[in-house]
Scaffold this motif. Structure first.
Motif, PDB file in Angstrom:
ATOM      1  N   ASN A   1       7.486 -52.895  16.439  1.00 49.59           N
ATOM      2  CA  ASN A   1       8.272 -54.122  16.251  1.00 49.59           C
ATOM      3  C   ASN A   1       7.397 -55.315  15.871  1.00 49.59           C
ATOM      4  O   ASN A   1       7.876 -56.250  15.224  1.00 49.59           O
ATOM      5  CB  ASN A   1       9.063 -54.473  17.511  1.00 49.59           C
ATOM      6  CG  ASN A   1      10.295 -53.613  17.675  1.00 49.59           C
ATOM      7  OD1 ASN A   1      10.742 -52.958  16.747  1.00 49.59           O
ATOM      8  ND2 ASN A   1      10.835 -53.597  18.885  1.00 49.59           N
ATOM      9  N   HIS A   2       6.154 -55.296  16.277  1.00 45.01           N
ATOM     10  CA  HIS A   2       5.266 -56.427  16.021  1.00 45.01           C
ATOM     11  C   HIS A   2       4.207 -56.133  14.960  1.00 45.01           C
ATOM     12  O   HIS A   2       3.273 -56.906  14.793  1.00 45.01           O
ATOM     13  CB  HIS A   2       4.620 -56.890  17.330  1.00 45.01           C
ATOM     14  CG  HIS A   2       5.613 -57.488  18.259  1.00 45.01           C
ATOM     15  ND1 HIS A   2       6.346 -56.734  19.140  1.00 45.01           N
ATOM     16  CD2 HIS A   2       6.060 -58.758  18.392  1.00 45.01           C
ATOM     17  CE1 HIS A   2       7.169 -57.506  19.795  1.00 45.01           C
ATOM     18  NE2 HIS A   2       7.032 -58.749  19.369  1.00 45.01           N
ATOM     19  N   LEU A   3       4.370 -55.056  14.257  1.00 45.44           N
ATOM     20  CA  LEU A   3       3.451 -54.695  13.183  1.00 45.44           C
ATOM     21  C   LEU A   3       3.769 -55.543  11.952  1.00 45.44           C
ATOM     22  O   LEU A   3       4.901 -55.525  11.466  1.00 45.44           O
ATOM     23  CB  LEU A   3       3.627 -53.198  12.872  1.00 45.44           C
ATOM     24  CG  LEU A   3       2.568 -52.518  12.034  1.00 45.44           C
ATOM     25  CD1 LEU A   3       1.227 -52.556  12.739  1.00 45.44           C
ATOM     26  CD2 LEU A   3       2.970 -51.074  11.770  1.00 45.44           C
ATOM     27  N   ASP A   4       2.803 -56.288  11.478  1.00 41.38           N
ATOM     28  CA  ASP A   4       2.991 -57.147  10.307  1.00 41.38           C
ATOM     29  C   ASP A   4       2.840 -56.292   9.052  1.00 41.38           C
ATOM     30  O   ASP A   4       1.743 -55.838   8.727  1.00 41.38           O
ATOM     31  CB  ASP A   4       1.973 -58.284  10.318  1.00 41.38           C
ATOM     32  CG  ASP A   4       2.236 -59.310   9.225  1.00 41.38           C
ATOM     33  OD1 ASP A   4       3.011 -59.016   8.287  1.00 41.38           O
ATOM     34  OD2 ASP A   4       1.667 -60.410   9.314  1.00 41.38           O
ATOM     35  N   ASP A   5       3.948 -56.060   8.369  1.00 45.28           N
ATOM     36  CA  ASP A   5       3.956 -55.173   7.196  1.00 45.28           C
ATOM     37  C   ASP A   5       3.014 -55.649   6.094  1.00 45.28           C
ATOM     38  O   ASP A   5       2.481 -54.852   5.344  1.00 45.28           O
ATOM     39  CB  ASP A   5       5.372 -55.031   6.642  1.00 45.28           C
ATOM     40  CG  ASP A   5       6.286 -54.274   7.593  1.00 45.28           C
ATOM     41  OD1 ASP A   5       5.787 -53.743   8.609  1.00 45.28           O
ATOM     42  OD2 ASP A   5       7.497 -54.230   7.332  1.00 45.28           O
ATOM     43  N   LYS A   6       2.801 -56.935   5.982  1.00 48.36           N
ATOM     44  CA  LYS A   6       1.952 -57.481   4.910  1.00 48.36           C
ATOM     45  C   LYS A   6       0.469 -57.265   5.179  1.00 48.36           C
ATOM     46  O   LYS A   6      -0.328 -57.224   4.257  1.00 48.36           O
ATOM     47  CB  LYS A   6       2.235 -58.972   4.733  1.00 48.36           C
ATOM     48  CG  LYS A   6       3.638 -59.244   4.242  1.00 48.36           C
ATOM     49  CD  LYS A   6       3.921 -60.725   4.208  1.00 48.36           C
ATOM     50  CE  LYS A   6       5.391 -60.914   3.847  1.00 48.36           C
ATOM     51  NZ  LYS A   6       5.894 -62.189   4.239  1.00 48.36           N
ATOM     52  N   LEU A   7       0.101 -57.132   6.452  1.00 49.55           N
ATOM     53  CA  LEU A   7      -1.309 -57.006   6.819  1.00 49.55           C
ATOM     54  C   LEU A   7      -1.676 -55.600   7.302  1.00 49.55           C
ATOM     55  O   LEU A   7      -2.742 -55.407   7.870  1.00 49.55           O
ATOM     56  CB  LEU A   7      -1.652 -58.020   7.927  1.00 49.55           C
ATOM     57  CG  LEU A   7      -1.388 -59.483   7.607  1.00 49.55           C
ATOM     58  CD1 LEU A   7      -1.633 -60.346   8.832  1.00 49.55           C
ATOM     59  CD2 LEU A   7      -2.261 -59.947   6.449  1.00 49.55           C
ATOM     60  N   THR A   8      -0.806 -54.645   7.067  1.00 48.64           N
ATOM     61  CA  THR A   8      -0.983 -53.313   7.624  1.00 48.64           C
ATOM     62  C   THR A   8      -1.319 -52.300   6.536  1.00 48.64           C
ATOM     63  O   THR A   8      -0.813 -52.391   5.420  1.00 48.64           O
ATOM     64  CB  THR A   8       0.310 -52.886   8.363  1.00 48.64           C
ATOM     65  OG1 THR A   8       0.599 -53.876   9.341  1.00 48.64           O
ATOM     66  CG2 THR A   8       0.163 -51.562   9.039  1.00 48.64           C
ATOM     67  N   SER A   9      -2.118 -51.295   6.921  1.00 49.11           N
ATOM     68  CA  SER A   9      -2.497 -50.242   5.965  1.00 49.11           C
ATOM     69  C   SER A   9      -1.289 -49.376   5.612  1.00 49.11           C
ATOM     70  O   SER A   9      -0.306 -49.317   6.363  1.00 49.11           O
ATOM     71  CB  SER A   9      -3.605 -49.371   6.552  1.00 49.11           C
ATOM     72  OG  SER A   9      -3.092 -48.575   7.602  1.00 49.11           O
ATOM     73  N   GLU A  10      -1.404 -48.688   4.486  1.00 50.96           N
ATOM     74  CA  GLU A  10      -0.327 -47.789   4.032  1.00 50.96           C
ATOM     75  C   GLU A  10      -0.063 -46.691   5.053  1.00 50.96           C
ATOM     76  O   GLU A  10       1.090 -46.320   5.284  1.00 50.96           O
ATOM     77  CB  GLU A  10      -0.702 -47.169   2.677  1.00 50.96           C
ATOM     78  CG  GLU A  10      -0.691 -48.150   1.522  1.00 50.96           C
ATOM     79  CD  GLU A  10       0.704 -48.684   1.230  1.00 50.96           C
ATOM     80  OE1 GLU A  10       1.674 -47.901   1.248  1.00 50.96           O
ATOM     81  OE2 GLU A  10       0.824 -49.888   0.981  1.00 50.96           O
TER      82      GLU A  10
ATOM     83  N   LEU B   1      -0.357 -46.735   8.348  1.00 54.99           N
ATOM     84  CA  LEU B   1       0.440 -47.240   9.471  1.00 54.99           C
ATOM     85  C   LEU B   1       1.868 -47.565   9.050  1.00 54.99           C
ATOM     86  O   LEU B   1       2.801 -47.370   9.832  1.00 54.99           O
ATOM     87  CB  LEU B   1      -0.226 -48.463  10.096  1.00 54.99           C
ATOM     88  CG  LEU B   1      -1.497 -48.188  10.901  1.00 54.99           C
ATOM     89  CD1 LEU B   1      -2.063 -49.486  11.452  1.00 54.99           C
ATOM     90  CD2 LEU B   1      -1.256 -47.202  12.018  1.00 54.99           C
ATOM     91  N   LEU B   2       2.047 -48.022   7.834  1.00 53.15           N
ATOM     92  CA  LEU B   2       3.411 -48.288   7.357  1.00 53.15           C
ATOM     93  C   LEU B   2       4.201 -46.991   7.232  1.00 53.15           C
ATOM     94  O   LEU B   2       5.392 -46.951   7.560  1.00 53.15           O
ATOM     95  CB  LEU B   2       3.382 -49.038   6.025  1.00 53.15           C
ATOM     96  CG  LEU B   2       2.918 -50.488   6.098  1.00 53.15           C
ATOM     97  CD1 LEU B   2       2.824 -51.093   4.702  1.00 53.15           C
ATOM     98  CD2 LEU B   2       3.841 -51.314   6.979  1.00 53.15           C
TER      99      LEU B   2
END
Length: 145
Positions: free
Chosen positions: A71-80, A82-83
């Motif tokens: 819920n708190h994973l920032d999609d813009k700053l996250t690796s592919e 983890l997404l």
């Protein structure tokens, strides 16, 4: 007063004393039994509560940490990677720890506490194994901290 009257009176007094002693003894026995039952119930309830609390905490913590992480994973700053794992997690449609589905005891009320406890532990372990298979990088990240 004759001698036989004294003997009769003494015998009556002994019978009365014996009857009173038996009544008191019976009351004490009943009270002791009731106290023993109450102590036993309290002990059983306390140990069952302690076990349920431990299992509930484990379920809430283990399930909650994944939900909180994603819920708190920032999609813009996250690796592919983890997404992709976030998408897999969302597809798993994991219910919140506080939802009825996570508590095995609600569906198995006719079983004893130890059987329910084993099933609850197995349920959480199965869910964690599913996380390990579906989102291994996140499992490693969460276990490293």
């Amino acid at each position: 007063m004759s001698l036989t009257d004294d003997e009769t009176e003494s015998t009556d007094f002994e019978k009365l004393g014996e009857n009173n002693f038996q009544r008191i003894r019976n009351k004490i026995t009943k009270m002791s039994y009731a106290d023993g039952v109450a102590d036993g119930e309290e002990s059983v309830f306390q140990s069952a509560f302690d076990q349920g609390y431990k299992e509930g905490l484990k379920a809430a913590f283990e399930i909650g940490k994944f939900k909180y992480f994603f819920n708190h994973l920032d999609d813009k700053l996250t690796s592919e990677d983890l997404l992709r794992e976030k998408e897999k997690y969302l597809k798993m449609n994991v219910k919140e720890a506080k939802e009825h589905k996570q508590f095995i005891s609600l569906n198995n009320r006719e079983e004893n506490v130890s059987e329910i406890s084993e099933k609850q532990e197995q349920h959480v372990d199965n869910l964690l194994a599913k996380f390990k298979a579906e989102v291994p990088k996140v499992v490693d990240l969460l276990n490293a901290t």
